[in-house]
Design a protein around this motif. Structure first.
Motif, short mmCIF file in Angstrom:
data_model
loop_
_atom_site.label_atom_id
_atom_site.label_comp_id
_atom_site.label_asym_id
_atom_site.label_seq_id
_atom_site.Cartn_x
_atom_site.Cartn_y
_atom_site.Cartn_z
N LYS A 119 -12.18 6.88 -8.55
CA LYS A 119 -13.38 6.99 -9.39
C LYS A 119 -13.48 5.84 -10.38
N LEU A 120 -12.32 5.36 -10.84
CA LEU A 120 -12.30 4.34 -11.89
C LEU A 120 -12.34 2.92 -11.35
N GLY A 121 -12.35 2.77 -10.04
CA GLY A 121 -12.54 1.45 -9.45
C GLY A 121 -11.30 0.68 -9.07
N ALA A 122 -10.16 1.34 -8.98
CA ALA A 122 -8.93 0.64 -8.57
C ALA A 122 -9.03 0.18 -7.13
N THR A 123 -8.42 -0.95 -6.85
CA THR A 123 -8.37 -1.46 -5.47
C THR A 123 -7.41 -0.62 -4.64
N GLY A 124 -6.30 -0.25 -5.27
CA GLY A 124 -5.29 0.49 -4.52
C GLY A 124 -4.31 1.19 -5.43
N VAL A 125 -3.32 1.82 -4.80
CA VAL A 125 -2.29 2.56 -5.53
C VAL A 125 -0.91 2.15 -5.03
N VAL A 126 0.07 2.39 -5.88
CA VAL A 126 1.47 2.07 -5.59
C VAL A 126 2.25 3.37 -5.62
N ILE A 127 2.82 3.77 -4.48
CA ILE A 127 3.48 5.06 -4.39
C ILE A 127 4.88 4.91 -3.79
N GLY A 128 5.67 5.98 -3.88
CA GLY A 128 7.00 5.99 -3.28
C GLY A 128 7.63 7.35 -3.47
N VAL A 129 8.13 7.96 -2.40
CA VAL A 129 8.70 9.30 -2.47
C VAL A 129 9.94 9.42 -1.59
N LEU A 130 10.98 10.03 -2.15
CA LEU A 130 12.21 10.31 -1.41
C LEU A 130 12.50 11.80 -1.48
N ASN A 131 13.34 12.28 -0.56
CA ASN A 131 13.81 13.66 -0.67
C ASN A 131 15.21 13.68 -1.25
N GLU A 132 15.77 14.85 -1.39
CA GLU A 132 17.09 15.00 -2.01
C GLU A 132 18.19 14.30 -1.22
N SER A 133 17.95 14.06 0.06
CA SER A 133 18.94 13.40 0.91
C SER A 133 18.84 11.88 0.86
N GLY A 134 17.85 11.38 0.12
CA GLY A 134 17.69 9.93 0.03
C GLY A 134 16.87 9.33 1.14
N LYS A 135 16.22 10.18 1.93
CA LYS A 135 15.32 9.70 2.99
C LYS A 135 13.89 9.66 2.46
N ILE A 136 13.00 8.98 3.18
CA ILE A 136 11.59 9.02 2.84
C ILE A 136 11.11 10.46 3.01
N ASP A 137 10.44 11.01 2.00
CA ASP A 137 9.90 12.36 2.07
C ASP A 137 8.55 12.27 2.79
N GLU A 138 8.58 12.46 4.09
CA GLU A 138 7.36 12.24 4.87
C GLU A 138 6.27 13.26 4.58
N GLY A 139 6.66 14.49 4.27
CA GLY A 139 5.65 15.49 3.94
C GLY A 139 4.88 15.09 2.69
N ALA A 140 5.61 14.69 1.65
CA ALA A 140 4.98 14.25 0.41
C ALA A 140 4.19 12.97 0.63
N LEU A 141 4.76 12.05 1.42
CA LEU A 141 4.08 10.79 1.69
C LEU A 141 2.74 11.03 2.38
N GLN A 142 2.72 11.93 3.34
CA GLN A 142 1.48 12.21 4.06
C GLN A 142 0.42 12.79 3.13
N GLU A 143 0.84 13.64 2.20
CA GLU A 143 -0.12 14.18 1.23
C GLU A 143 -0.71 13.08 0.37
N LEU A 144 0.14 12.18 -0.10
CA LEU A 144 -0.34 11.09 -0.95
C LEU A 144 -1.23 10.12 -0.18
N LEU A 145 -0.87 9.85 1.07
CA LEU A 145 -1.69 8.95 1.88
C LEU A 145 -3.04 9.57 2.19
N HIS A 146 -3.06 10.86 2.41
CA HIS A 146 -4.34 11.54 2.65
C HIS A 146 -5.25 11.40 1.43
N ALA A 147 -4.68 11.53 0.24
CA ALA A 147 -5.46 11.38 -0.98
C ALA A 147 -5.90 9.93 -1.20
#
Length: 229
Positions: A83-111
């Motif tokens: 809404k505020l006009g940003a070109t993009g976002v910077v994100i990053g999510v891991l799970n407790e095991s130190g792997k990429i948290d794909e479930g969380a990543l997919q939610e953020l990418l959908h948004a």
């Protein structure tokens, strides 16, 4: 070659753009590794600048493992960035095991649909750098990955950068090198690994300190060094 500069204020962003930065990473809490800035700053910077503005989406500095409530906050922040006009976002999510948290990543990418997405240095905190890259390259929505190659400074990770580049090839995300790169070592780094994008924080500030403003001359010198490399 694109140069991205960290900014945490409208003045910072203005100085960086005037000096020749190609893109801004807008953050709060630089001393904490970067947090989501206020909506007021996001709006001001996005309206005032002509270069792209990537906004950090990070609700706290306690690592990169997020609860469901954290994720809801992050999703709301992403919606506001649109809404505020940003070109993009910077994100990053891991799970407790130190792997990429794909479930969380997919939610953020959908948004984040419609925005330019950078995956940040959470990658460098993952349990296996190359395993994490294999996951990230499955998501074409992620345009670039900010990384130090898993080391404390990018200059120490030339071999890792070369290996990651082989992994992603020409179709994967762009590797944006960051952490520890400066006027003193950028030519050496680029001679060893010809990165397409470079990320600078302290290196472009007076006294190389996050507590000091951006130094126009440092950005100009860096651009000159990058051009000649």
């Amino acid at each position: 070659m694109k140069i991205e500069v960290i900014a945490d204020s409208l003045e910072d962003a203005f100085i960086a753009e005037k000096a020749g930065a190609d893109r801004i990473e807008l953050v709060a809490g630089m001393l904490e590794g970067g947090l989501t800035p206020s909506y007021g700053i996001i709006q001001q910077v996005c309206q005032a600048l002509t270069i792209p503005v990537q906004v950090m989406i990070r609700p706290h500095s306690r690592g990169f493992v997020y609860s469901s409530k954290d994720l809801q906050v992050m999703i709301k922040d992403i919606e506001q960035c649109k809404k505020l006009g940003a070109t993009g976002v910077v994100i990053g999510v891991l799970n407790e095991s130190g792997k990429i948290d794909e479930g969380a990543l997919q939610e953020l990418l959908h948004a984040s649909v419609g925005l330019d997405v950078t995956f940040h240095r959470a990658l460098d905190e993952s349990r296996d750098l190359f395993e994490a890259m294999e996951v990230l390259q499955q998501y074409p929505q992620i345009r670039r990955v900010l990384t130090s190659g898993g080391k404390d400074t990018a200059i120490k990770a030339v071999n890792e950068f070369r290996t990651m580049q082989k992994q992603v090839g020409h179709k994967g995300p762009t590797l944006m090198a960051g952490a520890g790169l400066s006027l003193d070592n950028i030519s050496e780094f680029l001679a060893a690994f010809p990165a397409k994008e470079i990320h600078f924080g302290k290196a472009v500030r007076h006294d190389s300190s996050y507590e000091k403003p951006i130094d126009t001359e440092r950005i100009k010198k860096l651009k000159s060094l990058v051009k000649s490399s």
